[in-house]
Design an enzyme around this catalytic site. Structure first.
Site, PDB file in Angstrom:
ATOM      1  N   THR A  10       4.095   1.130  -9.898  1.00 11.60           N
ATOM      2  CA  THR A  10       3.168   1.416  -8.816  1.00 11.60           C
ATOM      3  C   THR A  10       2.598   2.801  -8.991  1.00 11.60           C
ATOM      4  O   THR A  10       3.319   3.730  -9.350  1.00 11.60           O
ATOM      5  CB  THR A  10       3.850   1.308  -7.445  1.00 11.60           C
ATOM      6  OG1 THR A  10       2.928   1.725  -6.440  1.00 11.60           O
ATOM      7  CG2 THR A  10       5.113   2.149  -7.363  1.00 11.60           C
ATOM      8  N   GLU A  58       6.899  -2.335  -4.099  1.00 10.70           N
ATOM      9  CA  GLU A  58       8.313  -2.149  -3.781  1.00 10.70           C
ATOM     10  C   GLU A  58       8.889  -3.265  -2.909  1.00 10.70           C
ATOM     11  O   GLU A  58      10.108  -3.353  -2.752  1.00 10.70           O
ATOM     12  CB  GLU A  58       8.515  -0.811  -3.058  1.00 10.70           C
ATOM     13  CG  GLU A  58       8.242   0.412  -3.893  1.00 10.70           C
ATOM     14  CD  GLU A  58       6.814   0.909  -3.795  1.00 10.70           C
ATOM     15  OE1 GLU A  58       6.586   2.112  -3.992  1.00 10.70           O
ATOM     16  OE2 GLU A  58       5.899   0.090  -3.511  1.00 10.70           O
ATOM     17  N   TRP A 111      -4.537   2.030  -5.613  1.00  8.42           N
ATOM     18  CA  TRP A 111      -4.355   3.363  -5.035  1.00  8.42           C
ATOM     19  C   TRP A 111      -5.082   4.421  -5.847  1.00  8.42           C
ATOM     20  O   TRP A 111      -5.117   4.388  -7.075  1.00  8.42           O
ATOM     21  CB  TRP A 111      -2.872   3.715  -4.991  1.00  8.42           C
ATOM     22  CG  TRP A 111      -2.067   2.961  -3.994  1.00  8.42           C
ATOM     23  CD1 TRP A 111      -1.212   1.934  -4.236  1.00  8.42           C
ATOM     24  CD2 TRP A 111      -2.028   3.179  -2.576  1.00  8.42           C
ATOM     25  NE1 TRP A 111      -0.644   1.495  -3.073  1.00  8.42           N
ATOM     26  CE2 TRP A 111      -1.126   2.241  -2.037  1.00  8.42           C
ATOM     27  CE3 TRP A 111      -2.660   4.079  -1.713  1.00  8.42           C
ATOM     28  CZ2 TRP A 111      -0.842   2.176  -0.684  1.00  8.42           C
ATOM     29  CZ3 TRP A 111      -2.384   4.021  -0.373  1.00  8.42           C
ATOM     30  CH2 TRP A 111      -1.499   3.077   0.138  1.00  8.42           C
ATOM     31  N   LYS A 167      -6.844   3.734  -0.705  1.00  7.46           N
ATOM     32  CA  LYS A 167      -6.646   2.403  -1.260  1.00  7.46           C
ATOM     33  C   LYS A 167      -8.007   1.723  -1.376  1.00  7.46           C
ATOM     34  O   LYS A 167      -8.615   1.341  -0.386  1.00  7.46           O
ATOM     35  CB  LYS A 167      -5.709   1.575  -0.392  1.00  7.46           C
ATOM     36  CG  LYS A 167      -4.985   0.492  -1.168  1.00  7.46           C
ATOM     37  CD  LYS A 167      -3.830  -0.072  -0.379  1.00  7.46           C
ATOM     38  CE  LYS A 167      -2.930  -0.903  -1.280  1.00  7.46           C
ATOM     39  NZ  LYS A 167      -1.792  -1.477  -0.543  1.00  7.46           N
TER      40      LYS A 167
END
Length: 548
Positions: A187, A330, A446, A441
């Site tokens: 991520t 996550e 991101w 975002k």
């Protein structure tokens, strides 16, 4: 006293075996280079077993990381099952990362072999010299060509995917510990280097069951599913695993996610369920209107906030609103789904539209709470009070791969800090209202304002720079930079964008740079970003088609 239940293995192989055993007649359609190839579950499962044998031939040991650099295709689906079911770990590499980030995640994961779509070789090849762990590359021919890339990858063995599978006998899968690693994704949701999230077989199995629930995505045998969310992004939201286990038919779209193509796939294949980020649904709507989309039961949307106007446009123009879901890399990622309750039918259209702007209720298997940021003090579930959203559950990350415990994403009592500020009502309905950090975002990806700010201020003509995300009609948010010039300098927007382009991908760049005399600050000297966002809220109101 213990219960007397069998120790049934919750593994990717178990999901695979159910699809193989019960649904051999079901179809998988894979789109590549404008052509559609159709295969059955039975033939696909045979290829999965052959691919696992090919990994043995390549000398890839159990627990080794196998990278994929690919679009949504049947070959990528083979990897989703062959790699973890044979005891290896599939690392889905985000092809949209900047080259330095791609190199970082490959090295950090320790990928030994990378399976790459031929069409993506120009992106991957330049980073391979900085990836010493990669000893082999397997090319998946998705572009209809016969590119000779051997001379560009000196010292790396190059194989053809189809040749490997065709010349290898199918293998039986050996038992795998359900707690062992199955897949990993990185991520870029925080500043600094990307963080690795490692999914266990157990978490993938339980997440697949959650995605099959009637109050979540409801994936079932009767479905024909078009997963538009990339397979390199948070396990394609868990759709491939759940679909195979439940016997749903799949339409894998390849690289063309344009509005006309998406609409044609939905109509031609009588798709029942599909999922993607808001930008896809914005571009697809004009091409769906007036066509027969009665097969559709669910349009799931996540990755970025769904504008109320977009969901309502779908409801009024094709008869089916967009259903918002929420999660993170996550969280595997399914954590909350905005499916309205039965008694919500009594509300007005406007009231239901407002509810759909929330991310909904945490799914069974995930608990959520609100606390005051920086504390463990609970916030009232009244739909008004705001707090940091924190979650825990069987498919929620307990840490990042190879990261010191001091950087753990968990609170002292074991909840994942999401970085989102939200409200929650008395029935658990969650609405995201802000972020604890100022990350942007855009189109489901991101962007770090701090990184952009630092690079802008590396330019000798820039005295100060602040970057904020402001609403965009297509991408949900886009970065806007406010810059204070050094006195006497006349640097312009084009020069600063060129300066940034050496360090950032095109989609990460601000769409606009505003030159100002000063940047508003808080009482402690920090950039007043809330004020900046409000000041420039309408900057992109008329924009639609940039940074695809």
């Amino acid at each position: 006293m213990n219960g007397l239940m069998q120790d049934y293995p919750l593994t990717v192989h178990t999901l695979f075996r159910r699809g193989e055993s019960n649904f051999g007649h079901k179809r998988i359609t894979s789109v590549s280079a404008g052509h559609e190839a159709v295969t059955t579950y039975a033939d696909w499962a045979d290829d999965v077993r052959r691919l696992a044998g090919a990994l043995d031939r390549l000398g890839i040991p159990r627990s080794a990381r196998v990278g994929s650099f690919a679009w949504n295709s049947i070959r990528h689906l083979n990897l989703y099952f062959a790699v973890p079911a044979s005891g290896r770990v599939l690392h889905c590499i985000n092809i949209r990362l900047f080259p330095e980030q791609i190199s970082f995640v490959i090295n950090h994961a320790g990928d030994e072999v990378i399976f790459v779509d031929e069409s993506l070789l120009p992106t991957l090849i330049p980073v391979l010299p900085s990836c010493p762990t990669v000893k082999q590359v397997v090319v998946m021919r998705d572009s209809g060509g016969a590119a000779d890339c051997h001379s560009d990858m000196r010292g790396i063995a190059v194989h053809d995917f189809d040749d490997l599978v065709r010349t290898t006998n199918p293998v039986e899968f050996e038992p795998v510990d359900e707690w062992s690693a199955a897949m990993m994704c990185y991520t870029s949701g925080t500043t600094g280097d990307p963080k690795g999230v490692v999914y266990s077989h157990r978490s993938v199995f339980l997440h697949s069951m959650a995605a099959s629930g009637v109050d979540t995505l409801g994936i079932g045998e009767a479905d024909r599913i078009l997963p538009l969310v990339p397979m390199f992004h948070a396990n394609a939201w868990g759709i491939p695993h759940a679909a195979i286990a439940q016997g749903a038919e799949l339409v894998l779209p390849g690289s063309d996610l344009s509005g006309p193509t998406v609409a044609d796939l939905i109509v031609r294949h009588r798709v029942t369920m599909t999922a993607g980020v808001p930008t896809i649904w914005i571009s697809a709507l004009p091409h769906l209107e007036g066509r027969d989309v009665t097969s559709l039961r669910l349009i799931a949307c996540g990755g970025a906030a769904v504008p109320a106007a977009l969901s309502e446009d779908y409801r009024t123009r094709i008869g089916l609103p967009i259903q918002q879901a929420w999660g993170m890399t996550e969280t595997s990622p399914l954590a909350a789904v905005g499916k309205l309750d039965a008694d919500h039918a009594e509300l007005s259209d406007g009231e239901r539209a407002k509810l759909r702007t929330g991310v909904g209720r945490p799914v069974l298997g995930v608990e959520a709470r609100l606390v005051r940021p920086g504390t463990l003090d609970a916030v009232a579930h009244d739909g008004v009070a705001t707090g940091e959203l924190q979650v825990r559950g069987s498919w929620i990350a307990s840490g990042y791969y190879g990261v010191e415990q001091e950087e753990s994403p968990l609170t002292d009592d074991g909840w994942l800090r999401t970085g989102d500020v939200a409200t929650m009502d008395e029935r658990g309905w969650v609405r995201l209202v802000d972020r604890t950090k100022d990350l942007i975002k855009s189109g489901g990806e991101w962007i770090s304002p701090a990184d952009l700010e630092n690079e802008l201020m590396n330019h000798p003509a820039v005295a100060e720079a602040a970057v904020v995300g402001v609403p965009h009609p297509r991408w949900s948010e886009r970065p806007l930079a406010c810059v204070v010039r050094v006195p006497g300098q006349d640097v312009g927007e084009a020069e600063l964008l060129s300066h940034l382009s050496t360090e950032f991908a095109r989609w990460q760049l601000p769409d606009r740079i505003v030159f100002v005399e000063s940047i508003p600050k808080t009482s402690v000297g920090k950039f007043a970003k809330r004020e900046m966002r409000e000041l420039h809220r309408a900057a992109y109101a008329e924009c639609s088609d940039h940074h695809a």
